[in-house]
Design a protein around this motif. Structure first.
Motif, PDB file in Angstrom:
ATOM      1  N   ILE A   1      -2.550 -12.122 -12.052  1.00 57.52           N
ATOM      2  CA  ILE A   1      -1.808 -10.917 -11.667  1.00 57.52           C
ATOM      3  C   ILE A   1      -1.175 -10.315 -12.913  1.00 57.52           C
ATOM      4  O   ILE A   1      -0.588 -11.032 -13.731  1.00 57.52           O
ATOM      5  CB  ILE A   1      -0.727 -11.261 -10.633  1.00 57.52           C
TER       6      ILE A   1
ATOM      7  N   TRP B   1      -7.411  -9.547  -1.980  1.00 55.36           N
ATOM      8  CA  TRP B   1      -6.999 -10.874  -2.439  1.00 55.36           C
ATOM      9  C   TRP B   1      -7.529 -11.949  -1.495  1.00 55.36           C
ATOM     10  O   TRP B   1      -8.047 -12.988  -1.931  1.00 55.36           O
ATOM     11  CB  TRP B   1      -5.473 -10.940  -2.534  1.00 55.36           C
TER      12      TRP B   1
ATOM     13  N   VAL C   1      -8.500  -5.062 -10.148  1.00 57.23           N
ATOM     14  CA  VAL C   1      -8.288  -4.660  -8.762  1.00 57.23           C
ATOM     15  C   VAL C   1      -6.848  -4.188  -8.608  1.00 57.23           C
ATOM     16  O   VAL C   1      -5.925  -4.789  -9.156  1.00 57.23           O
ATOM     17  CB  VAL C   1      -8.558  -5.837  -7.803  1.00 57.23           C
ATOM     18  N   GLY C   2      -6.654  -3.136  -7.845  1.00 58.04           N
ATOM     19  CA  GLY C   2      -5.303  -2.651  -7.579  1.00 58.04           C
ATOM     20  C   GLY C   2      -5.344  -1.290  -6.938  1.00 58.04           C
ATOM     21  O   GLY C   2      -6.361  -0.589  -6.982  1.00 58.04           O
TER      22      GLY C   2
ATOM     23  N   PHE D   1      -5.577  -8.758 -10.772  1.00 54.73           N
ATOM     24  CA  PHE D   1      -4.932  -7.892  -9.794  1.00 54.73           C
ATOM     25  C   PHE D   1      -3.789  -7.167 -10.491  1.00 54.73           C
ATOM     26  O   PHE D   1      -2.828  -7.796 -10.951  1.00 54.73           O
ATOM     27  CB  PHE D   1      -4.435  -8.699  -8.601  1.00 54.73           C
TER      28      PHE D   1
ATOM     29  N   THR E   1      -4.804  -4.046  -1.053  1.00 56.34           N
ATOM     30  CA  THR E   1      -4.843  -5.019  -2.146  1.00 56.34           C
ATOM     31  C   THR E   1      -4.707  -6.439  -1.601  1.00 56.34           C
ATOM     32  O   THR E   1      -5.383  -7.369  -2.059  1.00 56.34           O
ATOM     33  CB  THR E   1      -3.725  -4.728  -3.166  1.00 56.34           C
TER      34      THR E   1
ATOM     35  N   ARG F   1      -8.220 -15.751  -9.973  1.00 58.47           N
ATOM     36  CA  ARG F   1      -7.438 -14.521 -10.006  1.00 58.47           C
ATOM     37  C   ARG F   1      -6.173 -14.703 -10.828  1.00 58.47           C
ATOM     38  O   ARG F   1      -5.578 -15.779 -10.827  1.00 58.47           O
ATOM     39  CB  ARG F   1      -7.016 -14.113  -8.587  1.00 58.47           C
TER      40      ARG F   1
ATOM     41  N   CYS G   1       4.953 -10.949  -5.284  1.00 60.45           N
ATOM     42  CA  CYS G   1       3.564 -11.385  -5.469  1.00 60.45           C
ATOM     43  C   CYS G   1       3.359 -12.798  -4.934  1.00 60.45           C
ATOM     44  O   CYS G   1       2.332 -13.100  -4.310  1.00 60.45           O
ATOM     45  CB  CYS G   1       3.176 -11.329  -6.944  1.00 60.45           C
TER      46      CYS G   1
ATOM     47  N   LYS H   1      -4.703   0.466 -13.751  1.00 56.90           N
ATOM     48  CA  LYS H   1      -5.880  -0.313 -14.159  1.00 56.90           C
ATOM     49  C   LYS H   1      -6.567   0.305 -15.381  1.00 56.90           C
ATOM     50  O   LYS H   1      -6.863  -0.383 -16.364  1.00 56.90           O
ATOM     51  CB  LYS H   1      -6.877  -0.411 -12.997  1.00 56.90           C
TER      52      LYS H   1
END
Length: 735
Positions: free
Chosen positions: A146, A134, A30-31, A118, A130, A144, A165, A37
């Protein structure tokens, strides 16, 4: 995690299959668009041996080959599956588009996955969409981690991005978002930027050097240990805080040294529970390199820390009649329950369905029951519950442009199924003799209309089938064939979504269409009482036509429709012809009396008329009724009515003022606001549909992609006179 140094044999050229759910990890990336990605997926595939050093598979393509549309748009527009293998574990990497128009593909990826990575760009930061994803993952407890990318950028700062973050994703517990590794930088270049050449393992206190293109492990120098001590201590405290051993924190604070094995086990359990979110760094492999920076560490986290499919709660399952069914999660011997998470078309193979198996084992050549909700459950016209029995075609795994055959797919795994002709995205596959249906995942409502018409007669013949297949593949697209405007409308999520739809119609289904202005369904009504006389008398020898009727018309409250009243006395209009007058009146009302839009909310009273014993007929009185209504319209003021929508906008508090001001500029009436928590406000308003045709695009720009809205028809009401006059002039020009 962090201290495995064994090498892994290449897996290029063979399909990765799993024989048991415990050896599967389903991970969605995800991003935002451009965060890296797809590049990360390719780097992981290289490190895992799924591709060669040039990043190619045997057919000459890359492991995440894009279609023509993605090449042209320079961005991912669809969900893609890349299976790799690491330490005997099959990892299904689900690469999702980052652009908001393709959020349907993202949601499909979230449905198919058990954990999420992420991907955050060190140079671009975190966008609002994003953050929203989350929060959605947090609401369902999805594990999750990162990954920070683009560390090669001149102004990249890993420590600062980790802090951002923690603020964005940590919520009330920023210590739940901490790095497992720190970047190891080489000498500064002429521009003053020191490139990242490796990683420092905070738990293992080892250095992992990637500068040669292959990961090598070193012991840190005495001068390097003090630099990592603070970050290491904070990480250990964060892990211990999530430990199931409640005595561990007291022992640690009392000076007891916690061994590395215990820390790693507690870390992996906290990650799998979704209560701790490690931060890692990654970069693509340089040309000729065997491994990309941080990819080994990331693969170790996925295999060791991310949950197996056994830990994924099964979505609600019921019989097609709605009776709930209790199911064991990920039972390979249980009843077959699988779901189509994506549908695509291949020019050579035909329709390909990406399927997540939740229970049982899927095998080719078996007949399964296909069952789906269609769109009716979302409040739109569409296919209702639909069912069919269908034979499973070949099972395969994607590798580049090829589909590599596999013999079966166990519960917890993902697989591609060929030629499921009746299955649509979101449909459930189950045993023929035990049909089941899974609760569908939530999809955003498409709110941008795209009116199209066939470019030629040849395209007209193919248009219906083409758009039907397009909508079957993409549940975030809705087809409307408007009976009022006679337009074919594709409702999309945004302009990019609309562009892809047009391109797919042209390239996949050979249908060339023209985009035309979208028309709003207008109505007409009488603003005051009026009378009209319809006279239809023709005598040209032989049987003639004779009908005269007199009517009164008066406006009614909104929503009343057309009301017909008979007040004829003395038989001026014979009883058998009164329904004929009503039929003529209603037919004319459907055509309109001023600008060609349907007439509503009036009472038409038949008060008098004349008939002929020979020449009167049903057709004559229908014509007279229509003429009477048209004459009444010439004597009265006619209002042009526009549809008004009830609009709700969920927006961040920072943008409330701008959104409310924008709604007011669209002739909107603000009805109120409501605090929804998490720094968001729900705005309610009524806005004419004329003003919100492109609101899906405009709101995204206004709120930086963080707001969403819903709309529902409220009523028709009179337009402002100046706008109504312009519409009438346009109608006259078109006529």
């Amino acid at each position: 995690m962090g201290d495995k140094t064994q090498t892994h044999p290449g897996a290029a050229g063979r399909a990765v299959a799993a024989d048991r759910p415990a050896s599967v990890r389903n991970v969605v990336l995800v991003g935002h668009s451009g965060s890296g990605k797809t590049t990360l997926v390719e780097a992981l595939a290289l490190t895992a041996g799924a591709v060669n050093r040039a990043g190619r598979v045997e057919d000459g393509g890359t492991v995440s080959d894009h279609d023509e549309i993605e090449h042209r748009q320079q961005r991912s527009v669809q969900l893609s599956l890349v299976p790799v293998e690491w330490d005997g574990i099959k990892i299904n990497l689900l690469d999702t588009p980052g652009y908001a128009d393709f959020v349907g593909e993202l949601r499909a990826g979230l449905r198919a996955a058990d954990a999420a990575l992420f991907v955050v760009s060190a140079s671009d930061g975190i966008d609002g969409s994003t953050r929203m994803v989350w929060e959605e993952c947090a609401a369902v407890g999805m594990p999750r981690a990162i990954v920070i990318t683009h560390l090669e950028a001149a102004r990249s700062d890993f420590e600062e991005m980790t802090r951002i973050c923690a603020e964005a994703f940590g919520g009330e517990d920023p210590d739940a978002v901490l790095p497992l590794y720190l970047p190891l930088r080489g000498p500064e270049g002429p521009d003053g930027h020191a490139p990242v050449t490796g990683l420092i393992g905070l738990l293992s206190q080892k250095l992992f050097d990637y500068s040669t293109g292959e990961r090598k492990e070193f012991e840190p120098g005495e001068d390097q240990l003090p630099d990592i001590e603070e970050a290491r201590n904070r990480l250990i405290e964060g892990i211990i805080a999530e430990s199931e051993d409640e005595t561990l924190m007291d022992r640690y604070l009392g000076g007891e040294q916690v061994d590395l094995k215990t820390l790693v086990q507690d870390l992996e359990r906290a990650v799998a529970r979704g209560t701790f979110h490690p931060v890692l760094a990654a970069a693509p492999a340089a040309e000729g390199a065997k491994q990309g920076l941080g990819t080994v560490e990331l693969l170790e986290l996925v295999t060791g820390g991310f949950p197996t499919p056994f830990e994924h709660p099964l979505p609600e399952v019921a019989a097609p009649d709605g009776k709930p069914r209790e199911m064991k999660p990920c039972d390979t011997d249980g009843p077959l329950v699988a779901e189509v998470v994506k549908t695509s078309s291949d020019p050579y193979v035909g329709r390909i369905s990406m399927v997540r198996v939740f229970s049982g084992t899927l095998r080719p050549e078996k007949t399964v029951h296909v069952c789906g909700h269609g769109l009716a459950d979302h409040g739109h016209e569409g296919r209702p519950l639909h069912e069919a029995d269908e034979k499973i075609g070949a099972l395969s795994m994607p590798f580049g442009k090829q589909q590599r055959p596999v013999t079966h797919a166990v519960a917890g795994d993902l697989v591609c199924v060929a030629k499921l002709g009746h299955a649509e995205t979101g449909d459930t596959l189950s045993a023929k003799d035990d049909p089941l249906l899974m609760e569908p995942w939530q999809m955003p409502d498409p709110l941008l209309p795209l009116a199209i018409r066939a470019h030629s007669k040849a395209d007209e013949d193919k248009l219906s089938q083409g758009v039907a297949r397009l909508v079957a593949e993409d549940p975030t697209m809705r087809l409307e064939q408007n009976p009022d405007t006679h337009q074919v409308v594709l409702w999309c999520l945004g302009e990019a979504h609309a562009d892809v739809a047009l391109e797919r119609l042209r390239t996949r289904y050979g249908v060339q269409v023209d985009v035309v202005p979208h028309k709003v369904s207008l109505r007409e009504t009488f603003a005051e009482k009026a009378t009209g006389r319809g006279r239809h008398v023709k005598q040209s020898g032989g049987h003639g036509q004779y009908a005269i009727c007199e009517i009164e018309v008066e406006p009614l409250p909104g929503g009343s429709g057309i009301e017909f009243v008979d007040k004829v006395v003395g038989g001026a209009v014979p009883r058998q012809f009164i329904p004929s007058v009503e039929k003529g009146v209603r037919a004319q009302a459907a055509k309109g009396v001023a600008a060609g839009y349907p007439l509503i909310d009036v009472r038409v009273t038949l008060v008098d008329g004349k008939a002929h014993s020979v020449d009167s007929s049903d057709a004559a009185f229908q014509t007279a009724g229509a003429l009477a209504l048209r004459e009444a319209a010439t004597e009265a003021k006619i209002h042009l009515l526009e549809p008004v929508a009830e609009v709700t906008v969920l927006v961040g508090d920072d943008f409330v003022g701008a959104v409310m001001s924008d709604l007011s500029s669209r002739r909107g009436r603000l009805l109120g606001t409501e605090q929804m928590g998490s720094g968001r406000t729900l705005i309610r308003a009524e806005v004419p549909e004329f003003e919100i045709g492109r609101y899906a695009v405009d709101l995204r720009s206004l709120s930086h992609g963080t707001a969403r809205f819903d709309r529902a028809y409220a009523r028709h009401e009179p337009m402002p006179p100046q706008i109504a006059e312009r519409i009438r002039e346009q109608a006259g020009d078109e006529a």
